[in-house]
Design an enzyme around this catalytic site. Structure first.
Site, PDB file in Angstrom:
ATOM      1  N   ASP A 159       0.839  -1.204   0.000  1.00  0.00           N
ATOM      2  CA  ASP A 159       0.000   0.000   0.000  1.00  0.00           C
ATOM      3  C   ASP A 159       0.874   1.254   0.000  1.00  0.00           C
ATOM      4  O   ASP A 159       0.599   2.235  -0.684  1.00  0.00           O
ATOM      5  CB  ASP A 159      -0.917  -0.022   1.227  1.00  0.00           C
ATOM      6  CG  ASP A 159      -1.665  -1.342   1.321  1.00  0.00           C
ATOM      7  OD1 ASP A 159      -2.522  -1.595   0.469  1.00  0.00           O
ATOM      8  OD2 ASP A 159      -1.352  -2.139   2.230  1.00  0.00           O
ATOM      9  N   HIS A 187      -4.557  -3.283   6.543  1.00  0.00           N
ATOM     10  CA  HIS A 187      -4.381  -3.563   5.116  1.00  0.00           C
ATOM     11  C   HIS A 187      -5.750  -3.950   4.562  1.00  0.00           C
ATOM     12  O   HIS A 187      -6.056  -5.112   4.345  1.00  0.00           O
ATOM     13  CB  HIS A 187      -3.376  -4.693   4.879  1.00  0.00           C
ATOM     14  CG  HIS A 187      -3.387  -5.166   3.453  1.00  0.00           C
ATOM     15  ND1 HIS A 187      -2.920  -4.394   2.424  1.00  0.00           N
ATOM     16  CD2 HIS A 187      -3.860  -6.301   2.877  1.00  0.00           C
ATOM     17  CE1 HIS A 187      -3.096  -5.039   1.280  1.00  0.00           C
ATOM     18  NE2 HIS A 187      -3.666  -6.198   1.533  1.00  0.00           N
TER      19      HIS A 187
HETATM   20  P1  NAI Z   1      -3.113 -18.030  -3.872  1.00  0.00           P
HETATM   21  O1  NAI Z   1      -4.452 -18.591  -3.596  1.00  0.00           O
HETATM   22  O2  NAI Z   1      -2.592 -18.015  -5.265  1.00  0.00           O
HETATM   23  O3  NAI Z   1      -2.022 -18.794  -2.979  1.00  0.00           O
HETATM   24  C1  NAI Z   1      -2.223 -19.105  -1.649  1.00  0.00           C
HETATM   25  C2  NAI Z   1      -1.512 -20.414  -1.386  1.00  0.00           C
HETATM   26  O4  NAI Z   1      -1.612 -20.708   0.016  1.00  0.00           O
HETATM   27  C3  NAI Z   1      -2.138 -21.601  -2.131  1.00  0.00           C
HETATM   28  O5  NAI Z   1      -1.117 -22.318  -2.839  1.00  0.00           O
HETATM   29  C4  NAI Z   1      -2.735 -22.434  -1.004  1.00  0.00           C
HETATM   30  O6  NAI Z   1      -2.716 -23.845  -1.294  1.00  0.00           O
HETATM   31  C5  NAI Z   1      -1.809 -22.081   0.142  1.00  0.00           C
HETATM   32  N1  NAI Z   1      -2.348 -22.392   1.466  1.00  0.00           N
HETATM   33  C6  NAI Z   1      -3.630 -22.397   1.892  1.00  0.00           C
HETATM   34  N2  NAI Z   1      -3.704 -22.778   3.177  1.00  0.00           N
HETATM   35  C7  NAI Z   1      -2.444 -23.002   3.581  1.00  0.00           C
HETATM   36  C8  NAI Z   1      -1.872 -23.422   4.792  1.00  0.00           C
HETATM   37  N3  NAI Z   1      -2.640 -23.700   5.861  1.00  0.00           N
HETATM   38  N4  NAI Z   1      -0.528 -23.551   4.872  1.00  0.00           N
HETATM   39  C9  NAI Z   1       0.242 -23.305   3.803  1.00  0.00           C
HETATM   40  N5  NAI Z   1      -0.244 -22.912   2.618  1.00  0.00           N
HETATM   41  C10 NAI Z   1      -1.563 -22.757   2.504  1.00  0.00           C
HETATM   42  O7  NAI Z   1      -3.124 -16.566  -3.267  1.00  0.00           O
HETATM   43  P2  NAI Z   1      -2.101 -15.367  -3.516  1.00  0.00           P
HETATM   44  O8  NAI Z   1      -2.587 -14.532  -4.626  1.00  0.00           O
HETATM   45  O9  NAI Z   1      -0.715 -15.906  -3.585  1.00  0.00           O
HETATM   46  O10 NAI Z   1      -2.302 -14.528  -2.184  1.00  0.00           O
HETATM   47  C11 NAI Z   1      -1.924 -15.061  -0.936  1.00  0.00           C
HETATM   48  C12 NAI Z   1      -2.490 -14.221   0.197  1.00  0.00           C
HETATM   49  O11 NAI Z   1      -1.917 -12.930   0.198  1.00  0.00           O
HETATM   50  C13 NAI Z   1      -3.995 -13.997   0.141  1.00  0.00           C
HETATM   51  O12 NAI Z   1      -4.502 -14.131   1.452  1.00  0.00           O
HETATM   52  C14 NAI Z   1      -4.118 -12.575  -0.336  1.00  0.00           C
HETATM   53  O13 NAI Z   1      -5.326 -11.998   0.084  1.00  0.00           O
HETATM   54  C15 NAI Z   1      -2.944 -11.955   0.352  1.00  0.00           C
HETATM   55  N6  NAI Z   1      -2.449 -10.684  -0.199  1.00  0.00           N
HETATM   56  C16 NAI Z   1      -1.968  -9.750   0.682  1.00  0.00           C
HETATM   57  C17 NAI Z   1      -1.426  -8.583   0.232  1.00  0.00           C
HETATM   58  C18 NAI Z   1      -0.896  -7.572   1.207  1.00  0.00           C
HETATM   59  O14 NAI Z   1      -0.494  -6.510   0.759  1.00  0.00           O
HETATM   60  N7  NAI Z   1      -0.850  -7.823   2.490  1.00  0.00           N
HETATM   61  C19 NAI Z   1      -1.386  -8.260  -1.186  1.00  0.00           C
HETATM   62  C20 NAI Z   1      -1.875  -9.307  -2.042  1.00  0.00           C
HETATM   63  C21 NAI Z   1      -2.401 -10.482  -1.543  1.00  0.00           C
END
Ligand code: NAI
Length: 331
Positions: A159, A187
């Site tokens: 952000d 966030h």
């Molecule tokens: P994604 O769905 O592509 O990847 C998430 C991964 O986490 C998947 O491979 C899934 O199998 C895995 N996963 C689920 N439960 C798990 C567990 N208990 N232990 C280990 N791995 C587990 O999602 P993406 O796009 O990579 O985003 C990940 C997270 O980051 C989301 O929660 C998203 O909202 C968040 N995010 C946060 C941002 C920030 O600025 N703080 C910015 C963008 C995304």
């Protein structure tokens, strides 16, 4: 030669993971003279994809990469790690209640907290990326009482970088010449991107952003909502959420935390509130911080006008509510 640093990435088979692990292996996070060993965790349904990522890491022949652990075992993943980037979580799916999503993430962060507490290296630095990032970090803190609260943070640097980007675009200046924006709070779309202390390097010296933009109406409305809503705008355009920018910002967060912020510059980090700026103590809240010797410190003494005060309080209220919801999932 330096000893390798062990970096955990959870959710490593996901979108952000795929963008993040090569950055870490290239030295973007910890420096191009710092060897690393990557620990990648995901859940069993993603095990095969995770192994594919490991294969690509081997294929990329990164000189700094001294080893890769790819596992679905939380204990194996957490053992000996010096840095933990928590990207794995349960995403909100259509039609799901907020409470159900919270409850899934609370249980994930509770169990991963225990694994980190028992098996990570002493002084392990933790960055939570997965949403709800602030509250996941708070749960992690609560269930890893032996990890210092100084070592548990969440990502709001994306952000922060988005705010720098918007100012740079508006003024047609280099983004590297803009500094000291602040992201306050959660966030989420209640965050407050604050430019009241931000400056731009110009040939005539450092100038306040407000003086250069000369359009308070834009700064007080459109700028703020653009930054708040940027995640949604990326989803609309890409049909996927931000990944490369999230990964890059996660590297910025850890790099500045470990190696220090430049003199005269602060960054935004979600950290455990000590009550600074009358933000309730005991929330993970995004503040302006400087880092030195591997420790962050909240920048003190910034003036907060009435407009800002309301916005700081609004996002704090949302975080208090999230905290209550998270605790209600525990019982
Ligand atoms: P994604 O769905 O592509 O990847 C998430 C991964 O986490 C998947 O491979 C899934 O199998 C895995 N996963 C689920 N439960 C798990 C567990 N208990 N232990 C280990 N791995 C587990 O999602 P993406 O796009 O990579 O985003 C990940 C997270 O980051 C989301 O929660 C998203 O909202 C968040 N995010 C946060 C941002 C920030 O600025 N703080 C910015 C963008 C995304």
């Amino acid at each position: 030669a330096k000893e390798p640093v062990r970096v955990l990435v959870t959710g490593a088979a996901g979108q952000i993971g795929y963008a993040l692990v090569p950055m870490i292996a290239r030295g973007v996070m910890l420096g191009t003279d710092q060897p690393v060993i990557l620990h990648m965790l995901d859940i069993p349904p993603a095990a095969e994809a995770l192994n594919g990522v490991k294969m690509e890491l081997v294929d990329a022949a990164f000189p700094l990469l001294k080893g890769v652990v790819a596992t679905t075992d939380v204990v194996e993943a957490c053992t000996g790690v010096n840095v933990a980037v928590m990207v794995g979580g349960f995403p909100r799916k259509e039609g799901m209640e907020r409470k159900d999503v919270m409850s899934k993430n609370v249980s994930i962060y509770k169990s991963q907290a225990s694994a980190l507490e028992k098996h990570a290296a002493a002084n392990c630095k933790v960055l939570v990326v997965a949403n709800p990032a602030n509250t996941n970090a708070l749960i992690l803190k609560e269930f890893a009482p032996s990890i210092s609260e100084k070592n548990i943070t969440c990502l709001t640097r994306l952000d922060h970088n988005r705010a720098l980007g918007q100012i740079s675009e508006r003024l047609s200046v280099q983004v590297s010449d803009v500094k000291n924006v602040i992201i306050w709070g959660n966030h989420s779309s209640s965050q407050y991107p604050d430019v009241n202390h931000a400056t731009v390097k110009t040939p005539a010296g450092e100038k306040p952003v407000r003086e250069l933009v000369k359009d308070d109406e834009w700064l007080n409305a459109e700028f703020i909502t653009t930054v708040q809503q940027r995640g949604a705008a990326i989803i609309k355009a890409r049909k996927l959420s931000s990944a490369l920018s999230a990964a890059s910002s996660a590297c910025d967060h850890i790099r500045d935390w470990v190696l220090g912020t430049p003199e005269g510059t602060w960054v935004s980090m979600g950290v455990y509130s000590d009550g600074s700026y009358n933000v309730p103590a005991g929330l993970i809240y995004s503040f302006p911080v400087t880092c030195q010797n591997g420790e962050w410190k909240i920048v003190q003494g910034l003036s907060i006008d009435e407009f800002s005060r309301k916005k700081l309080d609004l996002t704090a209220d949302e975080l208090s509510e999230e905290k209550a919801l998270a605790y209600s999932c525990l019982s």
